[in-house]
Design an enzyme around this catalytic site. Structure first.
Site, PDB file in Angstrom:
ATOM      1  N   LYS A 298     -13.064   1.974  -1.668  1.00  0.00           N
ATOM      2  CA  LYS A 298     -13.986   2.302  -0.786  1.00  0.00           C
ATOM      3  C   LYS A 298     -15.243   3.113  -1.304  1.00  0.00           C
ATOM      4  O   LYS A 298     -16.138   3.220  -0.988  1.00  0.00           O
ATOM      5  CB  LYS A 298     -13.272   3.130   0.461  1.00  0.00           C
TER       6      LYS A 298
ATOM      7  N   GLU B 241       0.956  -1.163  -0.017  1.00  0.00           N
ATOM      8  CA  GLU B 241       0.170   0.013   0.089  1.00  0.00           C
ATOM      9  C   GLU B 241       0.737   1.215   0.064  1.00  0.00           C
ATOM     10  O   GLU B 241       0.585   2.483  -0.399  1.00  0.00           O
ATOM     11  CB  GLU B 241      -0.922   0.065   1.167  1.00  0.00           C
TER      12      GLU B 241
ATOM     13  N   HIS C 176       7.718 -26.836   1.228  1.00  0.00           N
ATOM     14  CA  HIS C 176       7.044 -28.022   0.609  1.00  0.00           C
ATOM     15  C   HIS C 176       6.246 -27.401  -0.462  1.00  0.00           C
ATOM     16  O   HIS C 176       5.217 -28.158  -0.721  1.00  0.00           O
ATOM     17  CB  HIS C 176       6.611 -28.846   1.453  1.00  0.00           C
TER      18      HIS C 176
HETATM   19  O1  PA5 Z   1      -3.150   1.776   6.109  1.00  0.00           O
HETATM   20  C1  PA5 Z   1      -4.084   2.100   5.559  1.00  0.00           C
HETATM   21  O2  PA5 Z   1      -4.143   3.595   5.503  1.00  0.00           O
HETATM   22  C2  PA5 Z   1      -5.268   1.484   5.233  1.00  0.00           C
HETATM   23  O3  PA5 Z   1      -5.199  -0.161   5.152  1.00  0.00           O
HETATM   24  C3  PA5 Z   1      -6.476   1.391   6.379  1.00  0.00           C
HETATM   25  O4  PA5 Z   1      -6.043   0.983   7.429  1.00  0.00           O
HETATM   26  C4  PA5 Z   1      -7.740   0.790   6.129  1.00  0.00           C
HETATM   27  O5  PA5 Z   1      -8.262   1.118   4.758  1.00  0.00           O
HETATM   28  C5  PA5 Z   1      -8.967   0.988   7.174  1.00  0.00           C
HETATM   29  O6  PA5 Z   1      -9.016   2.510   7.202  1.00  0.00           O
HETATM   30  P1  PA5 Z   1      -9.569   3.080   8.546  1.00  0.00           P
HETATM   31  O7  PA5 Z   1      -8.730   2.850   9.808  1.00  0.00           O
HETATM   32  O8  PA5 Z   1      -9.731   4.568   8.024  1.00  0.00           O
HETATM   33  O9  PA5 Z   1     -11.012   2.442   8.698  1.00  0.00           O
END
Ligand code: PA5
Length: 476
Positions: free
Chosen positions: A436, A295, A321
């Protein structure tokens, strides 16, 4: 006696071992050293641009007292802690729980958990899975910690609605407050107004600290404290590692050396990065790292280049394995990071083989740990020395809170350095935001979408209705 620190070993990724095509030459290493010294210097000067680095110091400590006091006050009151969150709001805690609590924690009888609660990290919206978890808990003895930085993630909000309804029907509206803790932004999102309205207990995800960098904030530390993890030691280990991560020389800074190998070899065509712990305790560190790396680094540069090594998680010895066949004989396009632990909780001596199982005699007098370590060593040798696959090793003296805190922090700083080397914004996630918004559009949300392109959407998606039409028309 001085504490042994985490070691980063790069020898198996050098041209000496894997050859010039697949490894880093001394000349390349020197160029990477110069490049990274500049980046580390800038990161040190501009720490306010990476607020997660303040977490083990001021930010984290400012909430630590409240986190520990809350966990202490709740001791003995709950049999289950249910975490509602996804992505960075869930993976860090899962990594901590697997690393720092006894295996099969939830299956242990209560006395073997020292009276501490079971923990359920619910990071999906699979109805069968969620309904089963609801059946397994007694709401009257359950604490729910809803975690969302943005406070508006559809998955987390939907889980929260279900849990609130169940709690209200079992404990009554008046008592809800005793069963819910909210961890969210100080101001933004749907959850903060609810906290204020209902007087719910809450913690703050500090400004500028994104989900995947938030494990040392109350996102990770509050639930960790609820299940008895030593969060003081976690933060102390993190602080000690922070000091190492400010060093300009690659030899002194394991995060910088890690980024040098990863991005240096990415530039030489190693587009995949495999993390393979040889300790079940670190299995979910690899899962957490996969999200952190993907990410943060899977981005398009300002010049329009699509970049980012693909992170892959594996587990030693299990995946010997399974995937190791591909890793040794398939395309040489990966860099390997083996996570090792020197000391385990036990070694498990192997008993004498019974008559008739003579071929197993070689195991007698050895331990299960000996076998694990032999396989780890053999795999590093086979990957690097025989198959010429660049392979590094991160060695933890033991998987305790101090070292695991240090390891996670080191990997976060490595990600920051790698992002700077790739020339991208490490801290946004437009591809995730787009998903989202698209889900919200399909679930019937109305109204405008501000800055659609910044959220990874086409410019025409200026409203949820428009976005819904685009998705329907695409017919894929
Ligand atoms: O690392 C990130 O920014 C994302 O993976 C968020 O943690 C994830 O989308 C969840 O978002 P939020 O904490 O706003 O619900």
């Amino acid at each position: 006696m001085a504490r042994k620190s985490i070691q980063f070993k790069i020898h198996g990724a050098t041209a000496d071992v894997v050859g010039k095509t697949h490894g880093l030459t001394p000349k390349e290493w020197s160029a990477l050293s110069r490049e990274i010294a500049g980046i580390v210097g800038r990161l040190n000067r501009e720490r306010d641009r990476t607020p997660y680095r303040d977490v083990p110091h001021r930010q984290g400590l400012s909430q630590l007292g409240a986190v520990l006091a809350s966990a202490r006050a709740k001791a003995g009151l709950f049999d289950d802690v249910v975490i509602l969150g996804i992505g960075g709001s869930a993976l860090g805690l899962t990594a901590l729980k697997t690393a720092l609590r006894t295996p099969y924690w939830n299956s242990l009888p209560r006395e073997k958990r020292q009276g501490l609660p079971r923990v359920w990290v619910m990071d999906n919206v699979d109805p069968d899975e969620f309904a089963t978890m609801l059946d397994l808990i007694d709401p009257k003895r359950t604490l729910v910690n809803v975690i969302s930085k943005s406070g508006s993630t559809a998955e987390t909000v939907s889980q929260f609605l279900l849990v609130m309804e169940l709690l209200e029907s079992c404990v009554g509206k008046r008592n809800l407050r005793r069963h819910v803790v909210v961890t969210t932004d100080a101001r933004a999102g749907l959850l903060r107004p609810l906290v204020n309205e209902m007087g719910l207990e809450s913690f703050v995800v500090p400004d500028g600290v994104g989900g995947r960098f938030s494990v040392m904030t109350p996102v990770g530390t509050f639930p960790a404290a609820m299940i008895g993890i030593d969060v003081r030691a976690l933060l102390a280990g993190t602080r000690a590692m922070d000091k190492r991560c400010t060093a300009g020389r690659l030899d002194d800074n394991p995060a910088a050396a890690g980024a040098a190998v990863q991005i240096g070899l990415y530039r030489k065509g190693k587009t995949m990065s495999v993390m393979m712990p040889y300790a079940a305790a670190l299995r979910d560190v690899a899962d957490w790292y996969r999200q952190l790396w993907a990410e943060s680094l899977g981005k398009t540069t300002a010049g329009g280049e699509q970049v980012g090594p693909t992170p892959i998680k594996a587990l030693g010895v299990t995946d010997q394995h399974s995937q190791v066949q591909l890793y040794r004989d398939g395309p040489n396009d990966k860099v390997f990071t083996i996570l090792s632990v020197d000391r385990f909780g036990c070694t498990l001596p192997l008993p004498q083989a019974p008559a008739g199982l003579g071929g197993a005699d070689y195991l007698e007098g050895r331990t299960m740990k000996d076998l694990l370590k032999a396989e780890e060593r053999a795999t590093i040798w086979a990957l690097a020395a025989v198959s010429k696959r660049p392979t590094t090793q991160i060695v933890l003296p033991r998987a305790d809170a101090w070292n695991v805190g240090g390891l996670l922090y080191m990997l976060m700083v490595e990600t920051s350095i790698a992002g700077a080397m790739l020339g991208i914004n490490t801290y946004d996630q437009p591809g995730v935001e787009a998903g989202k918004e698209a889900a919200r559009a399909l679930m019937g949300v109305h109204g405008d979408i501000s800055s659609p392109t910044a959220k990874g959407l086409p410019a025409e998606a200026a409203s949820y209705e428009g976005l819904r039409r685009l998705i329907d028309d695409a017919d894929v």
